[in-house]
Enzyme design. Structure first.
Site: not given
Ligand code: NAD
Length: 321
Positions: A67, A139, A220-221, A226, A292
């Site tokens: 990807k 997400q 998220g991490t 993170k 994850g």
């Molecule tokens: P988004 O920008 O739509 O949402 C971000 C979320 O994090 C919101 O709920 C926001 O309120 C919260 N947030 C932002 N800053 C924060 C902080 N300092 N403390 C606590 N909460 C906070 O993003 P998304 O597309 O929903 O993605 C969320 C996370 O998931 C991202 O960090 C992204 O990198 C991660 N992600 C992980 C995978 C994986 O495979 N593990 C895949 C896709 C995304």
């Protein structure tokens, strides 16, 4: 070769197909049949973009590829495009010839949702009733929708740093005919399953805010630095992940390992539970935690599945290459 454009994905890919593809590839990884290549991620010095490649080979599913993509923070404001952009390239493992080019944006959301959903299937208590969400962004909606299919949940509760985003969770709960309640972090003690999906760099959830018997998917991490939960929670929990090397370096386990609270050997592969090589949950009181981190093989698995669906439905664009 075949092309499956981004616009065709929504009508082709189902949550069930994404779930099956991710469950199978996690199992193949734990069996040693599939492996991820080292990840490349670069700040390219243009448009503040982060660009990179996640690739791998699944010998069992015969999926080879990568990807390519990343994050362009100015896209939405400047061009009305989404900031995350990615494309999957698949290759024929017998010849090296390119087989397909597939839009990767929606697939990324679906494969990430499938991962926490697979962890719930294999690690949550069968009688789980309350699901708690930490995070309410783009997400989070995908994670919640997929999770609700795994147990007979009767309530959704949620916390988000930015409360104005909570209606995103309420919308998904309502869609599924379930009540939604916004809670403080202490209120998450009521949850049997918790999913965290935020961009946080500090622990949000404390170890004592989680009840015995809970399954937590920390999603998220995915980058160094993170963090979503108290490292003490990883000491209390049995920890599982997609890939151990990523979990301890860029996943939620990075902090507990760096602080010497747990060791690499304390982190098990979810695929081993799927394969029956690890018992997974063995008691109703145990806390299980899925870290994850997101691996390239997940992307390849869902892309390969969507290419087959597109060919079957006559939607794949065939080009001579
Ligand atoms: P988004 O920008 O739509 O949402 C971000 C979320 O994090 C919101 O709920 C926001 O309120 C919260 N947030 C932002 N800053 C924060 C902080 N300092 N403390 C606590 N909460 C906070 O993003 P998304 O597309 O929903 O993605 C969320 C996370 O998931 C991202 O960090 C992204 O990198 C991660 N992600 C992980 C995978 C994986 O495979 N593990 C895949 C896709 C995304």
């Amino acid at each position: 070769m075949y092309i499956v454009p981004e616009r065709a994905i929504a009508d082709l890919m189902t949550r069930k197909a994404a779930f099956d593809a991710v469950e199978q590839v996690f199992a193949a990884m734990a069996a040693g049949d599939a492996y991820n290549f080292p990840v490349v991620r670069e700040a390219i010095g243009h448009e503040d973009a982060l660009y990179g490649f996640k690739g791998g080979f699944d010998r069992a599913g015969l999926t080879l590829g990568l990807k390519a993509g990343g994050y362009w923070p100015n896209n939405l404001e400047k061009r009305g495009l989404i900031n995350h952009q990615s494309t999957v390239f698949l290759f024929d493992p017998d010849t090296g010839k390119v087989r397909a080019m597939v839009g990767g944006n929606l697939l990324t959301a679906l494969r990430t949702a499938a991962a926490s959903s697979v962890s719930i299937k294999h690690l949550a208590r069968e009688d789980a009733k309350v699901i708690g969400m930490i995070g309410a962004g783009h997400q989070a909606k995908f994670q919640l929708r997929a999770a609700l299919e795994q147990r007979e949940f009767d309530k959704v509760i949620g916390w988000n740093l930015h409360p104005d985003m909570l209606p995103n969770l309420e919308e998904v709960a309502t869609e599924a005919g379930l009540p939604f309640e916004a809670v403080e972090l202490d209120g998450l003690k009521e949850a049997d399953v918790i999913i965290s999906i935020t961009s946080s760099f500090d622990a949000i959830l404390k170890a004592d805010q989680v009840s015995p018997g809970t399954h937590i998917a920390c999603m998220g991490t995915d980058t160094k630095g993170k963090q979503e939960v108290d490292p003490e929670l990883l000491v209390r929990a049995d920890v599982f992940t997609d890939e151990v090397a990523q979990s301890i370096s860029i996943g939620e386990a990075q902090h507990a390992v760096a602080q010497g609270l747990i060791a690499e050997a304390d982190v098990a592969q979810l695929g081993a539970v799927i394969n029956g090589a690890h018992p997974g949950r063995t008691s109703a009181e145990q806390i299980t935690l899925f870290d994850g981190t997101g691996v390239g093989l997940q992307d390849l698995a869902v892309a390969s599945s969507v290419v087959e669906l597109a060919i079957k439905q006559g939607i794949a664009i065939e080009v001579d290459f």
